[in-house]
Design an enzyme around this catalytic site. Structure first.
Site, PDB file in Angstrom:
ATOM      1  N   SER A   1      -2.230  -0.967   2.867  1.00 53.24           N
ATOM      2  CA  SER A   1      -1.428  -1.368   4.021  1.00 53.24           C
ATOM      3  C   SER A   1      -1.597  -2.854   4.331  1.00 53.24           C
ATOM      4  O   SER A   1      -0.697  -3.493   4.876  1.00 53.24           O
ATOM      5  CB  SER A   1      -1.824  -0.533   5.244  1.00 53.24           C
ATOM      6  N   ASN A   2      -2.766  -3.419   3.997  1.00 49.67           N
ATOM      7  CA  ASN A   2      -2.993  -4.846   4.208  1.00 49.67           C
ATOM      8  C   ASN A   2      -2.306  -5.712   3.154  1.00 49.67           C
ATOM      9  O   ASN A   2      -2.157  -6.916   3.346  1.00 49.67           O
ATOM     10  CB  ASN A   2      -4.494  -5.155   4.196  1.00 49.67           C
TER      11      ASN A   2
ATOM     12  N   LYS B   1      -8.806   8.510   1.449  1.00 47.73           N
ATOM     13  CA  LYS B   1      -9.031   7.502   2.485  1.00 47.73           C
ATOM     14  C   LYS B   1      -8.425   8.030   3.770  1.00 47.73           C
ATOM     15  O   LYS B   1      -7.225   8.295   3.848  1.00 47.73           O
ATOM     16  CB  LYS B   1      -8.375   6.168   2.114  1.00 47.73           C
TER      17      LYS B   1
ATOM     18  N   ILE C   1     -12.917   2.025   3.287  1.00 44.52           N
ATOM     19  CA  ILE C   1     -11.923   1.121   2.697  1.00 44.52           C
ATOM     20  C   ILE C   1     -11.315   0.395   3.882  1.00 44.52           C
ATOM     21  O   ILE C   1     -10.515   0.969   4.621  1.00 44.52           O
ATOM     22  CB  ILE C   1     -10.872   1.904   1.899  1.00 44.52           C
TER      23      ILE C   1
END
Length: 317
Positions: A56-57, A180, A223
């Site tokens: 997502s980053n 995750k 994470i």
């Protein structure tokens, strides 16, 4: 190359901090390969357990297939150049169709990835049942040349939140090796850990603001996007907990959580702005996203101040 155990299964991922890197662009709005490599190298020097691209980053939804492979290859080069070829390179490969997800998994393997991280498809949420989602993951796992991790992040999937029962059932597939949990549900995290005990399946917290909670439940690490900014502080939190210094770990968890809150509120754009302020690089996100300006930017960056001061202290040691 993915290490195998004696029974032919993928070797379990190690415990620790995995950092989902941000994407870097040059003035021509192309992938900044040099900064991609140097940033990954700095994380490896700090001692991270692995690197994640296109999480997502990583602005994966802003990249085309070819650009994704450029980022993967640059990150693989950083790993190899640092003598860290054995560390995992986990590549985000979520897509809305099973077909494209499989294609992304194959491209990830070809460009240096060792594992993939996959969000469940959610665009047609009203039409996709739990059974169809499970079949999606099974079909992808059957076809992917590298092992996959489930990525449970309701905020990025229109509220779709996989249950612990679903995750535990999927964990039985030999090519599904971890999860995750960015849902922040520590009860679910504990159930998944208990339900997969004695296996090589790995359960990771999806944010560093509940690192202690993850470790206390028997999880295998986090994470965490804030690791882009403060990898040493995040790793120090692990070590302090493992050393049994519980009061100090709780205090440090508060510092990390405060900085992580600024990242959660501002997303990857805030992380890039903080990298620019504290490290001198970071750059702009792709449109339509844009950084804050003026007083709003200063207020956002102040949220990172205590964490970054601690990170600077650790870096000087």
């Amino acid at each position: 190359m993915i290490s195998k155990t004696t029974n032919g299964q993928p070797e379990a991922l190690g415990v620790g901090l995995y950092v989902p890197t941000v994407a870097f662009f040059n003035s021509a709005d192309e992938i900044d390969v040099e900064t991609t490599i140097s940033h990954a190298a700095s994380l490896l020097q700090a001692g991270v357990a692995g690197i994640v691209t296109h999480g997502s980053n990583g602005e994966a939804v802003h990249l085309d297939h070819a650009e994704r492979q450029v980022v993967n290859k640059a990150t693989r080069k950083a790993l190899d150049d640092a003598g860290k070829s054995h560390l995992p390179l986990i590549v985000g490969c979520g897509a809305q169709s099973t077909r494209e997800t499989i294609q992304l998994c194959k491209e990830a393997a070809e460009s240096g990835g060792t594992h993939t991280l996959i969000l469940p498809p959610a665009y047609y949420g009203g039409l996709v049942t739990t059974e169809l989602i499970k079949q999606h993951f099974i079909t992808v796992a059957d076809a992917s040349p590298i092992p996959i991790l489930i990525y449970n992040f309701p905020g990025a999937t229109s509220g779709l939140d996989l249950s612990s029962d679903t995750i535990i059932e999927l964990s039985q597939h030999p090519n599904i090796v971890g999860v995750k949990l960015t849902c922040g549900n520590t009860g679910k995290l504990a159930r998944v850990i208990a339900g997969t005990a004695g296996t090589s399946f790995r359960t990771f917290g999806g944010s560093c603001d509940f690192t202690i909670q993850t470790l206390a439940a028997g999880g295998h690490g986090v994470i965490a996007g804030t690791g882009n900014l403060a990898p040493r502080a995040c790793i120090q939190l692990f070590q302090t907990w493992e050393q049994g210094k519980l009061a100090e770990a709780a205090r440090l968890q508060g510092v990390v959580a405060e900085g992580d809150w600024a990242a959660i509120q501002g997303g990857f754009v805030a992380v890039k702005s903080a990298l620019q302020r504290y490290r001198g690089y970071g750059g702009l996100p792709r449109r339509p996203c844009a950084p804050l300006e003026g007083k709003a930017l200063e207020a956002q960056l102040n949220g990172f101040a205590e964490l970054m001061a601690y990170e600077k202290k650790l870096s000087a040691q």
